[in-house]
Scaffold this active site. Structure first.
Site, short mmCIF file in Angstrom:
data_model
loop_
_atom_site.label_atom_id
_atom_site.label_comp_id
_atom_site.label_asym_id
_atom_site.label_seq_id
_atom_site.Cartn_x
_atom_site.Cartn_y
_atom_site.Cartn_z
N ASP A 96 0.11 -0.77 -20.53
CA ASP A 96 0.47 -0.93 -21.93
C ASP A 96 -0.03 -2.30 -22.38
O ASP A 96 0.44 -3.34 -21.90
CB ASP A 96 2.01 -0.87 -22.01
CG ASP A 96 2.52 -0.44 -23.36
OD1 ASP A 96 1.87 -0.81 -24.36
OD2 ASP A 96 3.55 0.24 -23.42
N ASP A 197 -0.64 -1.03 -27.81
CA ASP A 197 0.55 -1.15 -28.65
C ASP A 197 0.17 -1.43 -30.11
O ASP A 197 -0.72 -2.24 -30.37
CB ASP A 197 1.36 -2.34 -28.09
CG ASP A 197 2.75 -2.46 -28.66
OD1 ASP A 197 3.52 -1.50 -28.50
OD2 ASP A 197 3.06 -3.50 -29.25
N GLU A 250 -1.30 3.37 -30.08
CA GLU A 250 -0.06 3.60 -30.82
C GLU A 250 -0.32 3.19 -32.26
O GLU A 250 -0.64 2.03 -32.53
CB GLU A 250 1.09 2.76 -30.25
CG GLU A 250 2.40 3.14 -30.91
CD GLU A 250 3.46 2.04 -30.88
OE1 GLU A 250 4.64 2.36 -30.99
OE2 GLU A 250 3.10 0.85 -30.75
N HIS A 324 10.16 5.33 -25.35
CA HIS A 324 11.16 4.27 -25.22
C HIS A 324 11.61 3.72 -26.57
O HIS A 324 12.46 2.83 -26.61
CB HIS A 324 10.56 3.14 -24.39
CG HIS A 324 9.37 2.53 -25.08
ND1 HIS A 324 8.20 3.22 -25.25
CD2 HIS A 324 9.20 1.34 -25.70
CE1 HIS A 324 7.35 2.46 -25.93
NE2 HIS A 324 7.94 1.31 -26.22
N ASP A 325 11.00 4.17 -27.67
CA ASP A 325 11.41 3.70 -29.00
C ASP A 325 12.18 4.75 -29.78
O ASP A 325 12.55 4.52 -30.93
CB ASP A 325 10.16 3.33 -29.84
CG ASP A 325 9.44 2.10 -29.31
OD1 ASP A 325 10.11 1.21 -28.76
OD2 ASP A 325 8.21 2.05 -29.46
#
Ligand code: GLC
Ligand code: CA
Length: 545
Positions: A96, A197, A250, A324-325
């Site tokens: 990431d 990200d 993302e 995870h968000d």
């Protein structure tokens, strides 16, 4: 390289996967303990959230050192061992890369603060307006203004996220080259994929202007700017474009047109993108921190628009309900109290049969639900804590907590529930950094059930690998206005597969002549009357027709 169409990617939240040394925090050696599990599931790649040196203000998305492993997760040797052991099973590791911002503890920022002009230009630093106001009126995505004082210089630095996450200045070529070196470093270590990200907000203008309207107008000032495509192409050509690497960007508040440009092969940018529009269908008036039943027709409309739009433009998308968000999707979209198996499998089925690369978020594959803590001190996430502070101004405590329980990012960040018979579900012997849910759900329990969610996921993954129509067939929405069924047909010109999902806890009948009984997968009995199909609560199934 494995074809994107055949791949299934598994996301690990390292802090909460498995703790190997009983300090309450998941770590790399914990992941190594479960290699057989990944092999059994049949996944091709593991995306791991950041494990780099970080003060952990935003759980590792605030990076101090991009090429060093944070000791809480282990050592470089542990990582090398993990890469090696996964490689034996042809499983790649995806890292990431948080390149929109660094932590303010990063040496670049520290040098900038100390007056080093070279590093000052690595960040976005501006004087106040003549009026003395902040450089722009932009808001941070985690609440409050997007600018914080740059030491005692009288100037401000931009932070679209937490004040500890300073936005990097991509206009600076030296800065970009430093980031590209980081990508090279990890490729040399054997990393096989990158998740970038919030990549579509890296392209800020030199002259930043106030927003004059809605939050959407404000985001358009720094999101999907044309130069983002140039930067991604440059990164591709200078780094991963020469090797067999899987990439996903993302993309915050993006659109289909840009996503096609980001991912179509001839553009030399990325393999695929994450878009989030389908996960905003329970935001009242666009506000996440509200309680609202999800809007099913809207969910279908958005997913179909993206499926058709990306297919038409030769783009490629990541398919996901969870990460995870996000609060866990099964309680968000279904009645997990009464139909835990049906809801979890129906959602997975609906997604995995679409066009794109499916992602599975740890625990999803056996129906984890989320903790629903009663007090804010049980939560750890900075965004949730900020939201609570705002909510408590005009809500009673219970109301505010109900919203946090439904929407907090911590909903999905609690420890993996391996074994309900063990303290802390076998995640750790010591008190975890965040408590697990108190619901008795576990992988061990699920595996013993006649109807196992885990088994269903294994089957779905196997189907993607064996069924060319699912990999590359076209998609045609059906029953688009139906208030309960999510249906579509995948086809490759000769053969077709019909995919049906009942999103509700009531049985539903539809007029459809299913010419064959060749069911590929499903979670229920399916009653077929002459030209009528009856789907039980949350029933799903796919048939060759
Ligand atoms: C991404 C991450 C999220 C993080 C944010 C800022 O959205 O997924 O967890 O807080 O970027 O880095
Ligand atoms: Ca540990």
């Amino acid at each position: 390289m494995k074809s994107l169409e055949k791949m299934v990617i598994y996301q690990i939240y390292p802090k909460s996967f498995q703790d190997s040394n009983d300090d309450g925090i998941g770590d790399i050696r914990g992941i190594i303990q479960h290699i057989d599990y990944f092999v059994e599931l049949g996944i091709d790649m593991i995306w791991m959230n950041p494990i780099f040196v970080s003060p952990q203000k935003d759980n590792g998305y605030d990076i101090t050192h991009y090429t060093k492993i944070d000791p809480i997760f282990g050592t470089m040797e542990d990582l090398e061992e993990l890469i090696e052991k996964l490689e034996i099973h042809d499983i790649g590791l995806m890292f990431d890369m948080v390149f929109n911002h660094s932590s303010t503890t990063h040496p670049w920022f520290q040098q900038a603060l100390a007056g080093n002009k070279k590093y000052e230009d690595f960040y976005i630093i501006r004087p106040p307006k003549d009026s003395g106001d902040l450089p722009t009126n932009w808001a941070s995505k985690f609440g409050g203004p997007a600018w914080a004082p740059f030491g005692d210089s009288g100037k401000y630095y931009l932070h679209l996220y937490d004040p500890s996450q300073a936005d990097l200045n991509w206009r600076n070529e030296n800065m970009r080259n430093e980031l590209y070196d980081i990508v090279d470093f990890w490729m040399d270590k054997g990393i096989k994929g990158f998740r970038f990200d919030v990549l579509n907000v890296i392209g800020k203008d030199e002259i930043l202007v106030d927003s004059t309207g809605s939050i959407d107008q404000e985001k358009s000032l720094y999101t999907d700017t044309p130069v983002v495509h140039d930067y991604i192409r440059e990164m591709n050509r200078k780094t991963f474009g020469h090797r067999e690497i899987t990439t996903v960007g993302e993309m915050s508040s993006t659109n289909i047109q840009n996503s096609i440009e980001y991912t179509k092969k001839e553009n030399d940018q990325l393999d695929m993108i994450f878009s989030f529009h389908h996960l905003k269908v329970d935001y009242k008036d666009g506000d996440k921190w509200t309680l609202m039943d999800f809007d099913f027709l809207k969910l279908k409309e958005i997913l179909f628009q993206w499926q058709l739009g990306m297919e038409k433009g030769n783009g490629w998308m990541a398919l996901f309900w969870n990460n995870h968000d996000q609060p866990r999707s099964n309680h968000r979209f279904g009645d997990t109290k009464n139909y835990p198996y049906e809801v979890a499998t129906m959602l997975a089925h609906c997604l995995h049969m679409m066009r794109g690369t499916p992602y599975i978020y740890q625990g999803e594959e056996f129906g984890m639900v989320g903790p629903h803590f009663k007090t804010i001190t049980d939560y750890r996430d900075v965004e949730s804590k900020n939201a609570y502070e705002r909510l408590i101004k005009d809500h009673r405590h219970e109301e505010a907590m109900a919203i946090i329980a439904a929407k907090s990012r911590d909903d999905s960040r609690t420890p993996m529930q391996w074994d309900h018979g063990e303290k802390y579900y076998g995640f750790s012997k010591e008190k975890p950094w965040i408590m697990p849910a108190d619901d008795g759900i576990s992988l061990k329990r699920d595996r013993k059930n006649k109807n196992s969610i885990f088994q269903f996921y294994k089957d779905l993954i196997a189907i993607r690998k064996s069924e060319p129509i699912i990999q590359s067939g076209k998609i045609k929405p059906i029953l688009v206005d139906h208030p309960r069924i999510f249906g579509y047909i995948r086809s490759n010109g000769e053969d077709e597969i019909i995919v049906l999902n009942n999103f509700y806890p009531e049985p539903v009948e539809i007029q459809w002549d299913l010419p064959s009984d060749e069911k590929i997968i499903g979670n229920g009995p399916l009653k077929k009357l002459t030209d009528t199909i009856c789907l039980e609560p949350y029933e799903c199934g796919s048939w060759k027709i």
